[in-house]
Scaffold this motif. Sequence first.
Motif, PDB file in Angstrom:
ATOM      1  N   ASN A 164       0.848  -1.184   0.000  1.00  0.00           N
ATOM      2  CA  ASN A 164       0.000   0.000   0.000  1.00  0.00           C
ATOM      3  C   ASN A 164       0.893   1.247   0.000  1.00  0.00           C
ATOM      4  O   ASN A 164       0.780   2.137   0.844  1.00  0.00           O
ATOM      5  N   ALA A 165       1.815   1.291  -0.952  1.00  0.00           N
ATOM      6  CA  ALA A 165       2.791   2.377  -1.063  1.00  0.00           C
ATOM      7  C   ALA A 165       3.419   2.270  -2.446  1.00  0.00           C
ATOM      8  O   ALA A 165       3.091   1.367  -3.222  1.00  0.00           O
ATOM      9  N   ALA A 166       4.328   3.199  -2.747  1.00  0.00           N
ATOM     10  CA  ALA A 166       4.948   3.222  -4.071  1.00  0.00           C
ATOM     11  C   ALA A 166       6.461   3.372  -3.957  1.00  0.00           C
ATOM     12  O   ALA A 166       6.988   3.812  -2.932  1.00  0.00           O
ATOM     13  N   GLN A 167       7.157   2.994  -5.016  1.00  0.00           N
ATOM     14  CA  GLN A 167       8.614   3.131  -5.050  1.00  0.00           C
ATOM     15  C   GLN A 167       8.992   4.613  -5.075  1.00  0.00           C
ATOM     16  O   GLN A 167       8.436   5.376  -5.857  1.00  0.00           O
ATOM     17  N   VAL A 168       9.943   4.998  -4.231  1.00  0.00           N
ATOM     18  CA  VAL A 168      10.426   6.381  -4.269  1.00  0.00           C
ATOM     19  C   VAL A 168      11.708   6.517  -5.086  1.00  0.00           C
ATOM     20  O   VAL A 168      12.054   7.605  -5.539  1.00  0.00           O
ATOM     21  N   PHE A 169      12.439   5.416  -5.265  1.00  0.00           N
ATOM     22  CA  PHE A 169      13.594   5.388  -6.168  1.00  0.00           C
ATOM     23  C   PHE A 169      13.931   3.928  -6.451  1.00  0.00           C
ATOM     24  O   PHE A 169      13.442   3.016  -5.778  1.00  0.00           O
ATOM     25  N   ALA A 170      14.759   3.705  -7.449  1.00  0.00           N
ATOM     26  CA  ALA A 170      15.226   2.354  -7.780  1.00  0.00           C
ATOM     27  C   ALA A 170      16.628   2.459  -8.352  1.00  0.00           C
ATOM     28  O   ALA A 170      16.870   3.229  -9.287  1.00  0.00           O
ATOM     29  N   SER A 171      17.554   1.678  -7.802  1.00  0.00           N
ATOM     30  CA  SER A 171      18.942   1.701  -8.261  1.00  0.00           C
ATOM     31  C   SER A 171      19.437   0.280  -8.489  1.00  0.00           C
ATOM     32  O   SER A 171      18.757  -0.690  -8.149  1.00  0.00           O
ATOM     33  N   ASN A 172      20.644   0.150  -9.065  1.00  0.00           N
ATOM     34  CA  ASN A 172      21.300  -1.146  -9.245  1.00  0.00           C
ATOM     35  C   ASN A 172      20.387  -2.140  -9.956  1.00  0.00           C
ATOM     36  O   ASN A 172      20.272  -3.305  -9.558  1.00  0.00           O
ATOM     37  N   ILE A 173      19.745  -1.671 -11.003  1.00  0.00           N
ATOM     38  CA  ILE A 173      18.803  -2.494 -11.766  1.00  0.00           C
ATOM     39  C   ILE A 173      19.568  -3.511 -12.604  1.00  0.00           C
ATOM     40  O   ILE A 173      20.503  -3.159 -13.331  1.00  0.00           O
ATOM     41  N   GLN A 174      19.179  -4.762 -12.523  1.00  0.00           N
ATOM     42  CA  GLN A 174      19.897  -5.816 -13.238  1.00  0.00           C
ATOM     43  C   GLN A 174      18.991  -7.016 -13.496  1.00  0.00           C
ATOM     44  O   GLN A 174      18.251  -7.445 -12.607  1.00  0.00           O
ATOM     45  N   ILE A 175      19.034  -7.547 -14.697  1.00  0.00           N
ATOM     46  CA  ILE A 175      18.340  -8.795 -15.004  1.00  0.00           C
ATOM     47  C   ILE A 175      19.120  -9.956 -14.393  1.00  0.00           C
ATOM     48  O   ILE A 175      20.350  -9.985 -14.441  1.00  0.00           O
ATOM     49  N   VAL A 176      18.406 -10.889 -13.787  1.00  0.00           N
ATOM     50  CA  VAL A 176      19.020 -12.065 -13.169  1.00  0.00           C
ATOM     51  C   VAL A 176      18.283 -13.309 -13.649  1.00  0.00           C
ATOM     52  O   VAL A 176      17.048 -13.345 -13.672  1.00  0.00           O
ATOM     53  N   THR A 177      19.046 -14.325 -14.009  1.00  0.00           N
ATOM     54  CA  THR A 177      18.475 -15.618 -14.386  1.00  0.00           C
ATOM     55  C   THR A 177      18.481 -16.542 -13.177  1.00  0.00           C
ATOM     56  O   THR A 177      19.473 -16.620 -12.452  1.00  0.00           O
ATOM     57  N   PHE A 178      17.359 -17.212 -12.926  1.00  0.00           N
ATOM     58  CA  PHE A 178      17.329 -18.246 -11.890  1.00  0.00           C
ATOM     59  C   PHE A 178      17.088 -19.594 -12.547  1.00  0.00           C
ATOM     60  O   PHE A 178      16.938 -19.676 -13.782  1.00  0.00           O
ATOM     61  N   GLN A 179      17.082 -20.656 -11.767  1.00  0.00           N
ATOM     62  CA  GLN A 179      17.059 -22.010 -12.310  1.00  0.00           C
ATOM     63  C   GLN A 179      15.842 -22.269 -13.191  1.00  0.00           C
ATOM     64  O   GLN A 179      15.914 -23.063 -14.134  1.00  0.00           O
ATOM     65  N   SER A 180      14.725 -21.594 -12.912  1.00  0.00           N
ATOM     66  CA  SER A 180      13.486 -21.874 -13.636  1.00  0.00           C
ATOM     67  C   SER A 180      13.003 -20.721 -14.493  1.00  0.00           C
ATOM     68  O   SER A 180      11.914 -20.792 -15.065  1.00  0.00           O
ATOM     69  N   GLY A 181      13.773 -19.643 -14.584  1.00  0.00           N
ATOM     70  CA  GLY A 181      13.304 -18.513 -15.373  1.00  0.00           C
ATOM     71  C   GLY A 181      14.198 -17.298 -15.237  1.00  0.00           C
ATOM     72  O   GLY A 181      15.393 -17.418 -14.990  1.00  0.00           O
ATOM     73  N   ARG A 182      13.609 -16.122 -15.371  1.00  0.00           N
ATOM     74  CA  ARG A 182      14.376 -14.877 -15.293  1.00  0.00           C
ATOM     75  C   ARG A 182      13.546 -13.788 -14.641  1.00  0.00           C
ATOM     76  O   ARG A 182      12.326 -13.882 -14.535  1.00  0.00           O
ATOM     77  N   GLN A 192       4.489   6.103   1.390  1.00  0.00           N
ATOM     78  CA  GLN A 192       3.257   6.804   1.045  1.00  0.00           C
ATOM     79  C   GLN A 192       3.494   8.311   0.991  1.00  0.00           C
ATOM     80  O   GLN A 192       2.555   9.080   0.836  1.00  0.00           O
ATOM     81  N   TYR A 193       4.734   8.704   1.140  1.00  0.00           N
ATOM     82  CA  TYR A 193       5.097  10.116   1.202  1.00  0.00           C
ATOM     83  C   TYR A 193       6.551  10.256   0.757  1.00  0.00           C
ATOM     84  O   TYR A 193       7.211   9.261   0.427  1.00  0.00           O
ATOM     85  N   ALA A 194       7.049  11.462   0.748  1.00  0.00           N
ATOM     86  CA  ALA A 194       8.441  11.708   0.354  1.00  0.00           C
ATOM     87  C   ALA A 194       9.349  11.339   1.514  1.00  0.00           C
ATOM     88  O   ALA A 194       9.528  12.102   2.457  1.00  0.00           O
ATOM     89  N   ALA A 195       9.933  10.156   1.475  1.00  0.00           N
ATOM     90  CA  ALA A 195      10.720   9.630   2.585  1.00  0.00           C
ATOM     91  C   ALA A 195      12.210   9.789   2.319  1.00  0.00           C
ATOM     92  O   ALA A 195      12.655   9.879   1.175  1.00  0.00           O
ATOM     93  N   SER A 196      12.977   9.793   3.390  1.00  0.00           N
ATOM     94  CA  SER A 196      14.425   9.818   3.243  1.00  0.00           C
ATOM     95  C   SER A 196      14.923   8.444   2.824  1.00  0.00           C
ATOM     96  O   SER A 196      14.330   7.417   3.157  1.00  0.00           O
TER      97      SER A 196
END
Length: 292
Positions: A164-182, A192-196
């Motif tokens: 019940n909230a949203a992403q405020v930032f996202a870093s270190n984005i990377q595709i990863v393969t696991f044994q059964s998929g990706r 729910q607000y501008a957080a530190s």
Amino acid sequence: MKKVYLFISMIILVILACSSATVAIPTNPAPTNIAAPTQIPATSAPSETTTTLPPPSGTSASFGPLSLVLPSGLSSGISGSQLSRADGQDVPYWGLTPGHTQIDLNGYVLQGKFHKPQIFIYPAQAYAELVPAAFENIHRLNNILGNPGASINSDQLPTVPFFNAAQVFASNIQIVTFQSGRGVRFLTEYAQYAASANNHDLFYEFQGLTSDGAYYIIAILPITSPLLGETSDPASAVSIGGVAFPNMGDPNADWKGYYNAVTVQLNAQAPTDFVPTLNLLDLLIQSIRITP
């Protein structure tokens, strides 16, 4: 119409905000009111952006359809639950489920953080039909995994359907393969607000699909960075890359600049600077196998 729905979702987040002085809204809100899918497609072939690490050494564990290897020093074991279907008008959207498996990592290296170290396994088709946000997230995943070599913008990332909230930032984005998929992993924080940006709320998020499109996996794993303050208290917020935490009472505060600075600085850190290390968490994800 999608812009309208996103605008409405942002207004709702403002109403729910913990502080009336908040002037910024998380940039990647959970999608709502998306039409139900007819079929979840299988994921595409691996791309050149896929993380490749050696097989992990550690303790093998399994519960329900999931098996994995716990790298040494990360967790002492797992426990699991099989949750039954929950739907209907009396169930809040974050509690909707067609029935799923929940895995808890016991003795995790970090304790006392906002999020518990957990892995969730949903039947993708049934979850997408029941929860519009799940359908949208699976759609986002397929867009990411179906475009080998393309850069991944934070606005393209899936969100946790039951938050019940949203992403405020996202870093270190990377595709990863696991044994059964990706899937895709990244470091993020929800509010729910501008957080530190802080080590109490920061976590490693992974969302993936099995190769046949049958299962949707979400992992939530706390992680810390030496660059961040230890708590969410604005008084403990630290300057990031020379950008100070904005004044909560300033209507002209540069929240976008602050979150951009956080993203840049976290992206610049070595994988071993984090606790636990990014490589250790990637190894855990890579070891996941889903067997119906």
